[in-house]
Design an enzyme around this catalytic site. Structure first.
Site, PDB file in Angstrom:
ATOM      1  N   ASN A 169       0.790  -1.234   0.000  1.00  0.00           N
ATOM      2  CA  ASN A 169       0.000   0.000   0.000  1.00  0.00           C
ATOM      3  C   ASN A 169       0.821   1.282   0.000  1.00  0.00           C
ATOM      4  OD1 ASN A 169       0.789  -0.365   2.610  1.00  0.00           O
ATOM      5  ND2 ASN A 169      -1.138   0.275   3.522  1.00  0.00           N
ATOM      6  N   THR A 195       5.167  -7.657  -4.331  1.00  0.00           N
ATOM      7  CA  THR A 195       5.003  -7.908  -5.771  1.00  0.00           C
ATOM      8  C   THR A 195       4.181  -6.781  -6.396  1.00  0.00           C
ATOM      9  OG1 THR A 195       5.309 -10.254  -5.501  1.00  0.00           O
ATOM     10  CG2 THR A 195       4.092  -9.549  -7.449  1.00  0.00           C
ATOM     11  N   ASP A 230      10.761 -16.924   2.914  1.00  0.00           N
ATOM     12  CA  ASP A 230      11.385 -17.664   4.026  1.00  0.00           C
ATOM     13  C   ASP A 230      12.900 -17.715   3.872  1.00  0.00           C
ATOM     14  OD1 ASP A 230       9.012 -18.061   5.214  1.00  0.00           O
ATOM     15  OD2 ASP A 230       8.833 -20.200   4.753  1.00  0.00           O
ATOM     16  N   GLY A 246       0.982  -7.790   6.757  1.00  0.00           N
ATOM     17  CA  GLY A 246      -0.071  -8.445   7.533  1.00  0.00           C
ATOM     18  C   GLY A 246       0.467  -9.518   8.469  1.00  0.00           C
ATOM     19  N   ASP A 247      -0.347 -10.574   8.656  1.00  0.00           N
ATOM     20  CA  ASP A 247       0.002 -11.653   9.597  1.00  0.00           C
ATOM     21  C   ASP A 247       1.316 -12.363   9.262  1.00  0.00           C
ATOM     22  OD1 ASP A 247      -2.240 -11.129  10.907  1.00  0.00           O
ATOM     23  OD2 ASP A 247      -3.383 -12.889  10.241  1.00  0.00           O
ATOM     24  N   GLU A 264       5.679  -3.898  11.661  1.00  0.00           N
ATOM     25  CA  GLU A 264       4.493  -3.050  11.662  1.00  0.00           C
ATOM     26  C   GLU A 264       3.414  -3.831  10.937  1.00  0.00           C
ATOM     27  OE1 GLU A 264       4.054  -0.323  13.269  1.00  0.00           O
ATOM     28  OE2 GLU A 264       6.132  -0.007  13.874  1.00  0.00           O
ATOM     29  N   CYS A 298      -3.050   0.805   6.965  1.00  0.00           N
ATOM     30  CA  CYS A 298      -3.086   0.133   8.270  1.00  0.00           C
ATOM     31  C   CYS A 298      -3.705   1.051   9.299  1.00  0.00           C
ATOM     32  CB  CYS A 298      -1.687  -0.283   8.685  1.00  0.00           C
ATOM     33  SG  CYS A 298      -0.561   1.080   8.738  1.00  0.00           S
ATOM     34  N   THR A 299      -3.541   2.363   9.091  1.00  0.00           N
ATOM     35  CA  THR A 299      -4.063   3.336  10.045  1.00  0.00           C
ATOM     36  C   THR A 299      -5.465   3.822   9.688  1.00  0.00           C
ATOM     37  OG1 THR A 299      -2.888   4.990   8.783  1.00  0.00           O
ATOM     38  CG2 THR A 299      -1.820   4.241  10.800  1.00  0.00           C
ATOM     39  N   GLU A 391     -10.004  -6.697   9.854  1.00  0.00           N
ATOM     40  CA  GLU A 391      -9.747  -5.492   9.059  1.00  0.00           C
ATOM     41  C   GLU A 391     -10.053  -5.786   7.603  1.00  0.00           C
ATOM     42  OE1 GLU A 391      -5.768  -4.020   8.823  1.00  0.00           O
ATOM     43  OE2 GLU A 391      -4.839  -5.964   8.796  1.00  0.00           O
ATOM     44  N   ARG A 451      -0.023   7.677  10.384  1.00  0.00           N
ATOM     45  CA  ARG A 451       1.388   7.406  10.707  1.00  0.00           C
ATOM     46  C   ARG A 451       2.193   8.697  10.689  1.00  0.00           C
ATOM     47  NH1 ARG A 451       5.353   5.668   6.659  1.00  0.00           N
ATOM     48  NH2 ARG A 451       3.526   5.429   5.348  1.00  0.00           N
TER      49      ARG A 451
HETATM   50  N1  LIG Z   1       1.242  -1.432  10.486  1.00  0.00           N
HETATM   51  C1  LIG Z   1       1.595  -0.954   9.319  1.00  0.00           C
HETATM   52  O1  LIG Z   1       2.404  -0.039   9.221  1.00  0.00           O
HETATM   53  C2  LIG Z   1       1.009  -1.527   8.067  1.00  0.00           C
HETATM   54  C3  LIG Z   1       0.359  -2.729   8.034  1.00  0.00           C
HETATM   55  N2  LIG Z   1      -0.139  -3.215   6.869  1.00  0.00           N
HETATM   56  C4  LIG Z   1      -0.841  -4.494   6.905  1.00  0.00           C
HETATM   57  O2  LIG Z   1      -0.441  -5.265   5.772  1.00  0.00           O
HETATM   58  C5  LIG Z   1      -1.510  -5.974   5.204  1.00  0.00           C
HETATM   59  C6  LIG Z   1      -1.657  -5.674   3.739  1.00  0.00           C
HETATM   60  O3  LIG Z   1      -0.430  -5.582   3.106  1.00  0.00           O
HETATM   61  P1  LIG Z   1       0.156  -6.792   2.251  1.00  0.00           P
HETATM   62  O4  LIG Z   1       1.228  -6.221   1.388  1.00  0.00           O
HETATM   63  O5  LIG Z   1      -0.937  -7.522   1.588  1.00  0.00           O
HETATM   64  O6  LIG Z   1       0.762  -7.681   3.417  1.00  0.00           O
HETATM   65  P2  LIG Z   1       1.545  -9.074   3.306  1.00  0.00           P
HETATM   66  O7  LIG Z   1       1.888  -9.438   4.693  1.00  0.00           O
HETATM   67  O8  LIG Z   1       0.820 -10.031   2.474  1.00  0.00           O
HETATM   68  O9  LIG Z   1       2.865  -8.705   2.490  1.00  0.00           O
HETATM   69  C7  LIG Z   1       3.811  -7.802   2.982  1.00  0.00           C
HETATM   70  C8  LIG Z   1       5.148  -8.097   2.367  1.00  0.00           C
HETATM   71  O10 LIG Z   1       5.600  -9.385   2.781  1.00  0.00           O
HETATM   72  C9  LIG Z   1       5.998 -10.141   1.647  1.00  0.00           C
HETATM   73  N3  LIG Z   1       5.853 -11.554   1.967  1.00  0.00           N
HETATM   74  C10 LIG Z   1       4.832 -12.382   1.704  1.00  0.00           C
HETATM   75  N4  LIG Z   1       5.087 -13.620   2.191  1.00  0.00           N
HETATM   76  C11 LIG Z   1       6.300 -13.568   2.774  1.00  0.00           C
HETATM   77  C12 LIG Z   1       7.118 -14.489   3.469  1.00  0.00           C
HETATM   78  N5  LIG Z   1       6.747 -15.746   3.675  1.00  0.00           N
HETATM   79  N6  LIG Z   1       8.299 -14.069   3.931  1.00  0.00           N
HETATM   80  C13 LIG Z   1       8.702 -12.801   3.750  1.00  0.00           C
HETATM   81  N7  LIG Z   1       7.977 -11.875   3.105  1.00  0.00           N
HETATM   82  C14 LIG Z   1       6.793 -12.244   2.634  1.00  0.00           C
HETATM   83  C15 LIG Z   1       5.113  -9.630   0.549  1.00  0.00           C
HETATM   84  O11 LIG Z   1       5.628  -9.976  -0.710  1.00  0.00           O
HETATM   85  P3  LIG Z   1       4.636 -10.368  -1.927  1.00  0.00           P
HETATM   86  O12 LIG Z   1       3.901  -9.128  -2.252  1.00  0.00           O
HETATM   87  O13 LIG Z   1       5.555 -10.825  -2.968  1.00  0.00           O
HETATM   88  O14 LIG Z   1       3.732 -11.442  -1.400  1.00  0.00           O
HETATM   89  C16 LIG Z   1       5.150  -8.142   0.847  1.00  0.00           C
HETATM   90  O15 LIG Z   1       6.349  -7.589   0.395  1.00  0.00           O
HETATM   91  C17 LIG Z   1      -2.705  -5.571   6.023  1.00  0.00           C
HETATM   92  O16 LIG Z   1      -2.930  -6.546   7.001  1.00  0.00           O
HETATM   93  C18 LIG Z   1      -2.287  -4.292   6.702  1.00  0.00           C
HETATM   94  O17 LIG Z   1      -2.948  -3.987   7.871  1.00  0.00           O
HETATM   95  C19 LIG Z   1       0.019  -2.563   5.725  1.00  0.00           C
HETATM   96  C20 LIG Z   1       0.655  -1.371   5.703  1.00  0.00           C
HETATM   97  C21 LIG Z   1       1.191  -0.752   6.866  1.00  0.00           C
HETATM   98  O1  LIG Z   2       0.832   1.449   5.674  1.00  0.00           O
HETATM   99  C1  LIG Z   2       0.061   2.245   6.102  1.00  0.00           C
HETATM  100  O2  LIG Z   2      -1.117   2.086   6.047  1.00  0.00           O
HETATM  101  C2  LIG Z   2       0.716   3.470   6.552  1.00  0.00           C
HETATM  102  O3  LIG Z   2       1.692   3.173   7.469  1.00  0.00           O
HETATM  103  C3  LIG Z   2      -0.229   4.536   6.934  1.00  0.00           C
HETATM  104  O4  LIG Z   2       0.395   5.726   6.710  1.00  0.00           O
HETATM  105  P1  LIG Z   2      -0.452   7.051   6.820  1.00  0.00           P
HETATM  106  O5  LIG Z   2      -1.235   6.964   8.075  1.00  0.00           O
HETATM  107  O6  LIG Z   2       0.527   8.154   6.856  1.00  0.00           O
HETATM  108  O7  LIG Z   2      -1.349   7.087   5.634  1.00  0.00           O
END
Ligand SMILES: NC(=O)C1=CN([C@@H]2O[C@H](COP(=O)(O)OP(=O)(O)OC[C@H]3O[C@@H](n4cnc5c(N)ncnc54)[C@H](OP(=O)(O)O)[C@@H]3O)[C@@H](O)[C@H]2O)C=CC1
Ligand SMILES: O=C(O)[C@H](O)COP(=O)(O)O
Length: 503
Positions: A169, A195, A230, A246-247, A264, A298-299, A391, A451
């Site tokens: 994002n 990706t 991994d 995410g998770d 994060e 995320c926020t 979420e 953020r």
């Molecule tokens: N707290 C925060 O600051 C933020 C949290 N988020 C959270 O992230 C989620 C959405 O983002 P999203 O990008 O879909 O999250 P993902 O956890 O699916 O992916 C995040 C990153 O991890 C990579 N990844 C996937 N699988 C693995 C693995 N096994 N080992 C290492 N890296 C891996 C992804 O690569 P690839 O794309 O190639 O799968 C991507 O670069 C939501 O849950 C959101 O709340 C999002 C933004 C900010």
């Molecule tokens: O990944 C996210 O969602 C960001 O960390 C949020 O950033 P922002 O609150 O500045 O939009």
């Protein structure tokens, strides 16, 4: 245009190259990964599917480049970062264009992301010069039982190789928020971009390349996280992982070795609305907080907890504003654009259908075309509905009506997440007490969660993460403390007498 002009060398035919040893390369795998445009659902770009051998080589180079980088004067590291920031900002147009195409971020917000990233790099360079140029000097006689015979000098030293994994994002901004602190602190950096967002990241990395950073110091390995993730996160050469997503972050933290982690993760940011709140202010913040970038932050405000007595009025105000949101292509700067993937759209739809079956009030008709989901406010949501806790990462916002502030705080604290939250009230004393009671990393008073600004501390509690972000905290997290103790044969006091007699 993306992949043209100064960016021509990062493209090999129709596949973008990866970056290693200061060069743009084609993977020996002969395979590529497709990046699907969320709006058109057609392949927009392709990137290299890097191999484990390529990861091994990159790690070796990162280890060796880091050793000389750590000896590069701090002011010189800062100078290079400022240069990269300027190149990035000068080239905001093609980078923003790829953000529009691969993550469907509205065009204006895409430009903002690139500019914000340049500013973050520059701020980080300046902050690094200040905080890394300082150490501590401790004297032993402040601790009981000690005389003044030990002079303790501490400074911050680099960790080694930092692995950065940002999410889709904010691929550019959340990449540089890891790259810049790592580099100013004397670390080398391996980036695994998401990706969706990889091409924007590759353009951004080229700006660092053009700034003239030493070979091997920065690398960018592309490929699906599920395939090379991994191998990267468990690689013995990695000395720190900074991950946003995410998770996946939870499983990475269980597998990673004994190294510093900055995680994060997700959030379910609550917006608690008290009876005395300025409801126009609340409504605008719910729109900004809940629906900007189609709720894929995320926020984002992910649940509204409003006192029953003002709920009808607030819902009407928010409904009126939702009706004004534009829905359509990111190129046209629509407020609501396609969510990142079909699986994400299906997940959001699952939450909406669950709420429907359990009797939530739909303030708008549910509408979806492909990955495009129209903004939806769900009123009278109850705790037995999935949307009350999960979420959506999409433009769907639940409203829970509460009969006491305690009920709102309890709902917020029962979540497995603890990223941010917000409270709207004119009573600052109450706001402070509520902020203290909310189990989240940050509470915003009278504004939606956010953020930024990027130098503010940013951290999640519980499943929302470990470690704290923000420029200063990231620099600190990417260093360790080194101490040298000078031991004197006899106690010594500055300006004290008796020096001659002790000689
Ligand atoms: N707290 C925060 O600051 C933020 C949290 N988020 C959270 O992230 C989620 C959405 O983002 P999203 O990008 O879909 O999250 P993902 O956890 O699916 O992916 C995040 C990153 O991890 C990579 N990844 C996937 N699988 C693995 C693995 N096994 N080992 C290492 N890296 C891996 C992804 O690569 P690839 O794309 O190639 O799968 C991507 O670069 C939501 O849950 C959101 O709340 C999002 C933004 C900010
Ligand atoms: O990944 C996210 O969602 C960001 O960390 C949020 O950033 P922002 O609150 O500045 O939009």
């Amino acid at each position: 245009m993306a992949g043209t002009g100064i960016f021509t060398e990062i493209l090999d035919g129709e596949v973008y190259k990866f970056y290693a040893d200061g060069e743009w390369r084609t993977s020996s795998s002969g395979k590529s990964v497709a990046i699907v445009n969320p709006a058109t659902r057609k392949t927009q770009y392709k990137v290299q599917a890097c191999t484990q051998e390529e990861v091994n080589k990159v790690m070796e180079m990162a280890k060796s480049a880091q050793k000389s980088w750590a000896k590069t004067p701090l002011w010189k590291r800062a100078e290079l970062l400022h240069k990269a920031a300027a190149i990035l900002k000068d080239n905001k147009a093609p980078i923003a264009e790829s953000l529009v195409k691969e993550i469907a971020k509205p065009a204006k917000d895409s430009v903002t992301e690139v500019v914000r990233s340049g500013d973050l790099i520059s701020y980080c360079a300046e902050e690094g010069v200040r905080i890394l140029g300082e150490g501590k000097f401790l004297l032993s006689d402040s601790f009981p039982g000690n005389e003044r015979t030990k002079y303790c000098l501490t400074s911050k030293i680099p960790l080694g190789v930092v692995l950065a994994i940002p999410p889709f994002n904010y691929p550019v901004n959340l990449a540089v928020s890891k790259i810049a602190p790592a580099l100013i602190a004397g670390n080398s950096l391996v980036l695994k971009p998401p990706t969706q967002g990889a091409v924007s990241c590759l353009h951004m990395v080229h700006c660092f390349h053009l700034a003239g950073f030493p070979k091997g110091l920065i690398s960018c390995i592309t490929g699906k996280g599920s395939e090379i993730g991994d191998f990267l996160t468990m690689h013995p050469a990695v000395n720190c992982i900074s991950f946003t997503g995410g998770d996946t972050g939870i499983s990475i933290s269980k597998k990673a070795g004994m190294i510093p982690l900055q995680m994060e993760l997700g959030g379910k940011d609550a917006c608690i609305v008290l009876e005395d709140a300025d409801l126009d202010l609340v409504a605008s913040n719910i729109i900004k907080g809940g629906f900007s970038y189609s709720g894929q932050r995320c926020t984002a405000v992910k649940v509204v907890l409003v006192m029953e007595s003002v709920a009808d009025e607030l819902v009407e105000k928010v409904k009126a504003k939702v009706a004004k949101l534009t829905v359509g292509p990111p190129e046209e700067n629509c407020d609501i654009t396609a969510v990142v993937s079909e699986s994400s759209a299906n997940f959001i739809e699952g939450l909406v259908m669950d709420a429907k079956e359990k009797g939530a009030t739909f303030c708008q008709e549910y509408k979806r075309e492909g990955n495009l989901i129209w903004p939806l406010l769900l009123d009278n949501v109850r705790p037995d509905m999935r949307i009350a806790w999960e979420e959506p990462f999409g433009p769907v916002l639940p409203v829970l009506r509460i009969s006491s502030v305690e009920e709102g705080i309890n709902h917020c604290n029962a979540s497995n997440f603890g990223l941010q939250g917000c409270v709207f009230t004119k009573d600052i004393n109450k706001a402070m007490l509520i902020s203290d009671a909310m189990e989240t990393g940050t509470v915003q008073i009278n504004s939606a969660p956010a953020r930024g600004p990027d130098h503010f501390p940013f951290q999640g509690l519980k499943d929302s993460g470990i470690g704290s972000q923000g420029v200063t905290n990231s620099i600190n997290l990417m260093t360790k403390v080194k101490t040298t103790v000078i031991n004197l044969p006899t106690p010594s006091y500055s300006m004290g007498d008796g020096f001659i007699s002790r000689l």
